[in-house]
Write an enzyme that holds these catalytic residues in place. Structure first.
Site, mmCIF file in Angstrom:
data_model
loop_
_atom_site.group_PDB
_atom_site.id
_atom_site.type_symbol
_atom_site.label_atom_id
_atom_site.label_comp_id
_atom_site.label_asym_id
_atom_site.label_seq_id
_atom_site.Cartn_x
_atom_site.Cartn_y
_atom_site.Cartn_z
ATOM 1 N N HIS A 61 35.496 5.912 11.819
ATOM 2 C CA HIS A 61 36.470 6.446 13.248
ATOM 3 C C HIS A 61 37.921 5.833 12.627
ATOM 4 O O HIS A 61 38.057 5.450 11.528
ATOM 5 C CB HIS A 61 36.643 5.506 14.001
ATOM 6 C CG HIS A 61 35.495 5.525 14.900
ATOM 7 N ND1 HIS A 61 34.352 4.182 15.422
ATOM 8 C CD2 HIS A 61 34.123 6.833 15.106
ATOM 9 C CE1 HIS A 61 33.891 4.624 15.652
ATOM 10 N NE2 HIS A 61 32.916 5.538 15.601
ATOM 11 N N LYS A 71 44.888 -1.456 11.665
ATOM 12 C CA LYS A 71 43.791 -2.010 12.011
ATOM 13 C C LYS A 71 43.824 -3.452 11.486
ATOM 14 O O LYS A 71 43.220 -3.105 9.824
ATOM 15 C CB LYS A 71 43.023 -1.506 12.444
ATOM 16 C CG LYS A 71 42.144 -0.572 13.152
ATOM 17 C CD LYS A 71 41.019 0.087 13.396
ATOM 18 C CE LYS A 71 40.574 1.079 13.980
ATOM 19 N NZ LYS A 71 39.172 1.482 14.047
ATOM 20 N N TYR A 131 39.695 -6.632 16.996
ATOM 21 C CA TYR A 131 40.622 -6.114 15.875
ATOM 22 C C TYR A 131 42.102 -5.645 16.334
ATOM 23 O O TYR A 131 42.108 -5.765 18.099
ATOM 24 C CB TYR A 131 40.164 -4.940 15.229
ATOM 25 C CG TYR A 131 39.528 -3.764 16.099
ATOM 26 C CD1 TYR A 131 39.706 -2.707 16.638
ATOM 27 C CD2 TYR A 131 38.511 -4.017 16.439
ATOM 28 C CE1 TYR A 131 39.824 -1.714 17.270
ATOM 29 C CE2 TYR A 131 37.539 -3.068 17.517
ATOM 30 C CZ TYR A 131 38.575 -2.008 17.643
ATOM 31 O OH TYR A 131 37.409 -1.299 18.182
ATOM 32 N N ASP A 169 28.296 9.064 17.051
ATOM 33 C CA ASP A 169 28.706 8.837 15.659
ATOM 34 C C ASP A 169 27.388 10.118 14.710
ATOM 35 O O ASP A 169 27.926 9.525 13.699
ATOM 36 C CB ASP A 169 29.069 7.487 15.065
ATOM 37 C CG ASP A 169 30.019 6.462 15.119
ATOM 38 O OD1 ASP A 169 30.381 7.122 15.290
ATOM 39 O OD2 ASP A 169 29.833 5.292 15.274
#
Length: 195
Positions: A61, A71, A131, A169
């Site tokens: 992603h 991130k 995250y 996905d």
């Protein structure tokens, strides 16, 4: 904290300094001052957490500019293989990846800058993954590349029969079919340089 450089500039592994005794352990999981000094200046604005079962693969992603995200990720329960893929057009490492195992035992963290696609595979029975992001999530900016694209050469350490993917996905393009919104020569952190 110790910062471990990888084969791709800007993508780093972080090992915290852990203090253990007969009560357990303590470590500082994030210090903005130390992170800015040792990794890069980043203003994290959102924290996320997911729980997944063995075989779940999430990714690869990214968020399109101007909603791109860096991130800082870690696994607080269980074990995952975490991967960053360089998708910056013109980058000398375009299409290459860095993979690192993150677990509740090693306490490692992984920093993925803007301009990279990110994903992970769960290697334990369950995993809790946390995250920090330096930009707010914007659903209209969602993007991804196929997590199982063989051209990426990622060994996800899972048997094909174990893999669990979301519907979303399964629809991402492979790298060769993909037109990246990121350019290696474009400033991906304009808000930091405007200060």
């Amino acid at each position: 904290m110790e910062v471990i450089k990888t084969d791709i500039e800007g993508v780093v592994i972080i090992e915290p300094r852990i203090f253990k005794d007969d009560r357990g352990y303590f470590f500082e999981s994030f210090s903005k001052r130390e992170f800015d000094e040792k990794v890069r200046r980043v203003n994290f604005v959102q924290d996320n957490e997911s729980m997944s079962v063995r075989g779940v693969m999430r990714g690869l992603h990214f968020q399109r500019p101007p909603f791109a995200q860096s991130k800082l990720v870690r696994c607080v329960r269980g074990r995952v293989l975490d991967v960053a893929v360089d998708i910056r057009k013109g980058s000398p490492t375009y299409g290459r990846h860095v993979a690192v195992e993150l677990s509740e035992d090693n306490h490692r963290q992984f920093f993925i800058p803007r301009g990279f696609a990110h994903g992970f595979a769960v290697l334990s029975d369950t995993a809790v993954f946390q995250y920090k992001c330096d930009n707010y999530y914007a659903p209209q900016a969602d993007g991804g590349i196929a997590i199982n694209d063989p051209s990426l050469g990622i060994d996800w350490k899972l048997d094909t029969a174990e893999v669990i993917l979301s519907e979303k996905d399964t629809r991402h393009l492979r790298l060769a079919e993909f037109d990246s919104p990121f350019d290696y020569n474009t400033d991906l952190y304009p808000e930091l340089n405007a200060e």
